[in-house]
Motif scaffolding. Structure first.
Motif, mmCIF file in Angstrom:
data_model
loop_
_atom_site.group_PDB
_atom_site.id
_atom_site.type_symbol
_atom_site.label_atom_id
_atom_site.label_comp_id
_atom_site.label_asym_id
_atom_site.label_seq_id
_atom_site.Cartn_x
_atom_site.Cartn_y
_atom_site.Cartn_z
ATOM 1 N N LEU A 25 36.477 -9.231 -12.756
ATOM 2 C CA LEU A 25 35.235 -9.193 -13.537
ATOM 3 C C LEU A 25 34.017 -9.097 -12.620
ATOM 4 O O LEU A 25 33.023 -8.459 -12.976
ATOM 5 N N GLU A 26 34.097 -9.693 -11.440
ATOM 6 C CA GLU A 26 33.010 -9.539 -10.467
ATOM 7 C C GLU A 26 32.922 -8.084 -10.034
ATOM 8 O O GLU A 26 31.827 -7.526 -9.901
ATOM 9 N N GLY A 27 34.061 -7.450 -9.840
ATOM 10 C CA GLY A 27 34.073 -6.020 -9.508
ATOM 11 C C GLY A 27 33.473 -5.185 -10.625
ATOM 12 O O GLY A 27 32.714 -4.240 -10.370
ATOM 13 N N THR A 28 33.789 -5.542 -11.862
ATOM 14 C CA THR A 28 33.201 -4.848 -13.011
ATOM 15 C C THR A 28 31.684 -4.981 -12.983
ATOM 16 O O THR A 28 30.961 -3.997 -13.176
ATOM 17 N N GLY A 29 31.216 -6.200 -12.739
ATOM 18 C CA GLY A 29 29.769 -6.442 -12.683
ATOM 19 C C GLY A 29 29.100 -5.651 -11.568
ATOM 20 O O GLY A 29 28.010 -5.093 -11.757
ATOM 21 N N PRO A 102 30.453 -3.821 13.909
ATOM 22 C CA PRO A 102 31.514 -4.575 13.228
ATOM 23 C C PRO A 102 31.076 -5.955 12.747
ATOM 24 O O PRO A 102 31.534 -6.417 11.692
ATOM 25 N N LEU A 103 30.204 -6.626 13.454
ATOM 26 C CA LEU A 103 29.784 -7.971 13.045
ATOM 27 C C LEU A 103 28.894 -7.958 11.811
ATOM 28 O O LEU A 103 28.768 -8.982 11.134
ATOM 29 N N ALA A 104 28.310 -6.826 11.503
ATOM 30 C CA ALA A 104 27.459 -6.727 10.317
ATOM 31 C C ALA A 104 28.264 -6.920 9.032
ATOM 32 O O ALA A 104 27.704 -7.240 7.992
ATOM 33 N N TYR A 105 29.573 -6.740 9.107
ATOM 34 C CA TYR A 105 30.410 -6.874 7.912
ATOM 35 C C TYR A 105 30.999 -8.266 7.756
ATOM 36 O O TYR A 105 31.735 -8.527 6.817
ATOM 37 N N LEU A 106 30.681 -9.166 8.662
ATOM 38 C CA LEU A 106 31.125 -10.552 8.533
ATOM 39 C C LEU A 106 30.085 -11.351 7.759
ATOM 40 O O LEU A 106 29.404 -12.210 8.304
ATOM 41 N N ARG A 107 29.956 -11.037 6.489
ATOM 42 C CA ARG A 107 29.015 -11.727 5.622
ATOM 43 C C ARG A 107 29.675 -11.945 4.267
ATOM 44 O O ARG A 107 30.674 -11.306 3.946
ATOM 45 N N VAL A 109 29.158 -11.059 1.289
ATOM 46 C CA VAL A 109 29.128 -10.018 0.254
ATOM 47 C C VAL A 109 29.597 -8.712 0.872
ATOM 48 O O VAL A 109 29.532 -8.519 2.076
ATOM 49 N N GLY A 110 30.098 -7.832 0.037
ATOM 50 C CA GLY A 110 30.475 -6.512 0.525
ATOM 51 C C GLY A 110 31.931 -6.405 0.931
ATOM 52 O O GLY A 110 32.835 -6.896 0.254
ATOM 53 N N LEU A 111 32.156 -5.785 2.064
ATOM 54 C CA LEU A 111 33.495 -5.411 2.505
ATOM 55 C C LEU A 111 34.395 -6.610 2.806
ATOM 56 O O LEU A 111 35.587 -6.584 2.494
ATOM 57 N N LEU A 112 33.862 -7.666 3.409
ATOM 58 C CA LEU A 112 34.685 -8.819 3.771
ATOM 59 C C LEU A 112 35.308 -9.506 2.553
ATOM 60 O O LEU A 112 36.535 -9.646 2.488
ATOM 61 N N PRO A 113 34.525 -9.943 1.561
ATOM 62 C CA PRO A 113 35.168 -10.588 0.410
ATOM 63 C C PRO A 113 36.068 -9.637 -0.379
ATOM 64 O O PRO A 113 37.099 -10.058 -0.906
ATOM 65 N N LEU A 114 35.689 -8.361 -0.439
ATOM 66 C CA LEU A 114 36.529 -7.379 -1.120
ATOM 67 C C LEU A 114 37.887 -7.264 -0.424
ATOM 68 O O LEU A 114 38.935 -7.241 -1.067
ATOM 69 N N THR A 115 37.868 -7.233 0.903
ATOM 70 C CA THR A 115 39.104 -7.138 1.666
ATOM 71 C C THR A 115 39.945 -8.399 1.513
ATOM 72 O O THR A 115 41.168 -8.325 1.350
ATOM 73 N N LEU A 116 39.312 -9.555 1.533
ATOM 74 C CA LEU A 116 40.050 -10.814 1.358
ATOM 75 C C LEU A 116 40.661 -10.906 -0.040
ATOM 76 O O LEU A 116 41.813 -11.315 -0.194
ATOM 77 N N PHE A 117 39.891 -10.528 -1.057
ATOM 78 C CA PHE A 117 40.420 -10.543 -2.420
ATOM 79 C C PHE A 117 41.567 -9.535 -2.546
ATOM 80 O O PHE A 117 42.595 -9.830 -3.156
ATOM 81 N N GLY A 118 41.393 -8.368 -1.970
ATOM 82 C CA GLY A 118 42.455 -7.362 -2.007
ATOM 83 C C GLY A 118 43.721 -7.854 -1.333
ATOM 84 O O GLY A 118 44.831 -7.650 -1.840
ATOM 85 N N ALA A 119 43.582 -8.526 -0.199
ATOM 86 C CA ALA A 119 44.753 -9.079 0.485
ATOM 87 C C ALA A 119 45.432 -10.133 -0.386
ATOM 88 O O ALA A 119 46.664 -10.158 -0.492
ATOM 89 N N LEU A 120 44.643 -10.984 -1.031
ATOM 90 C CA LEU A 120 45.212 -11.990 -1.922
ATOM 91 C C LEU A 120 45.998 -11.331 -3.054
ATOM 92 O O LEU A 120 47.137 -11.720 -3.345
ATOM 93 N N VAL A 121 45.405 -10.334 -3.674
ATOM 94 C CA VAL A 121 46.074 -9.647 -4.786
ATOM 95 C C VAL A 121 47.359 -8.979 -4.298
ATOM 96 O O VAL A 121 48.410 -9.099 -4.934
ATOM 97 N N LEU A 122 47.299 -8.290 -3.177
ATOM 98 C CA LEU A 122 48.483 -7.595 -2.668
ATOM 99 C C LEU A 122 49.592 -8.571 -2.270
ATOM 100 O O LEU A 122 50.773 -8.287 -2.461
ATOM 101 N N LEU A 123 49.223 -9.729 -1.749
ATOM 102 C CA LEU A 123 50.227 -10.707 -1.329
ATOM 103 C C LEU A 123 50.828 -11.500 -2.488
ATOM 104 O O LEU A 123 51.906 -12.068 -2.338
ATOM 105 N N THR A 124 50.134 -11.554 -3.622
ATOM 106 C CA THR A 124 50.590 -12.406 -4.723
ATOM 107 C C THR A 124 50.991 -11.649 -5.980
ATOM 108 O O THR A 124 51.529 -12.265 -6.909
ATOM 109 N N ALA A 125 50.751 -10.361 -6.046
ATOM 110 C CA ALA A 125 50.986 -9.605 -7.282
ATOM 111 C C ALA A 125 52.441 -9.673 -7.750
ATOM 112 O O ALA A 125 52.706 -9.867 -8.941
ATOM 113 N N ALA A 126 53.382 -9.526 -6.843
ATOM 114 C CA ALA A 126 54.800 -9.536 -7.247
ATOM 115 C C ALA A 126 55.200 -10.897 -7.805
ATOM 116 O O ALA A 126 55.889 -10.981 -8.828
ATOM 117 N N ARG A 127 54.757 -11.964 -7.166
ATOM 118 C CA ARG A 127 55.109 -13.308 -7.649
ATOM 119 C C ARG A 127 54.458 -13.599 -8.992
ATOM 120 O O ARG A 127 55.092 -14.164 -9.890
#
Length: 165
Positions: A25-29, A102-107, A109-127
């Motif tokens: 829903l955050e992505g939708t927003g 590269p350090l500009a993306y360690l914040r 908002v943006g790419l970092l939280p999206l990547t972390l959320f994506g990793a969570l989804v990819l690691l947990t989707a099957a379970r």
């Protein structure tokens, strides 16, 4: 949250479901905000396939949220596919800048939280998919109905859209 009442001892699935719903829903927003502020050309900086994907996510992200909220087994799998596409698109667009700053993306908002959320989804989707399968085998809601007659109880299973078995 409805849908996981029959899953005793699966508190993790309820929490993970909440994280999925909030994330999608955050992505939708975010996509709605970009569309409202930039119009159809909000993603003009990106290649055409990425622009089309980002606009499509305005519909696909809430669809994933609803499927996961309703504990439908296809929800986590669709969510994983969406996150792969979303991450590829975002990293494709951001890669030239990431390599320079590269350090500009360690914040937060943006790419970092999206990547972390994506990793969570990819690691947990099957379970999570398997947990939802326990509630909705074959992707269909199963309910028990009791038929009394002749002194004995007979159990049947009603499947959405399929009548009685």
């Amino acid at each position: 949250m409805r849908g996981l009442e029959g899953m005793q001892g699966m508190r993790w699935a309820r929490w993970l479901r909440a994280v999925y719903v909030i994330g999608f829903l955050e992505g939708t927003g975010a996509h709605a905000y970009f569309l409202a502020s930039g119009g159809l050309h909000a993603y003009a900086y990106a290649p055409l396939p990425v622009q089309l994907l980002f606009h499509a996510l305005l519909v696909i992200d809430p669809l994933v949220a609803v499927l996961v909220l309703r504990a439908r087994p296809v929800g986590p799998l669709l969510g994983a596919a969406v996150m792969v596409a979303d991450l590829v698109g975002n990293w494709w667009v951001a890669w030239p800048t990431v390599t320079v700053h590269p350090l500009a993306y360690l914040r937060p908002v943006g790419l970092l939280p999206l990547t972390l959320f994506g990793a969570l989804v990819l690691l947990t989707a099957a379970r999570l998919h398997r947990a939802f399968e326990a509630v909705h085998p074959g992707g269909r809601l199963r309910t028990r109905t009791t038929h009394r007659g002749g002194g004995a109880e007979r159990w049947s299973v009603r499947v959405h859209g399929a009548g009685r078995r």
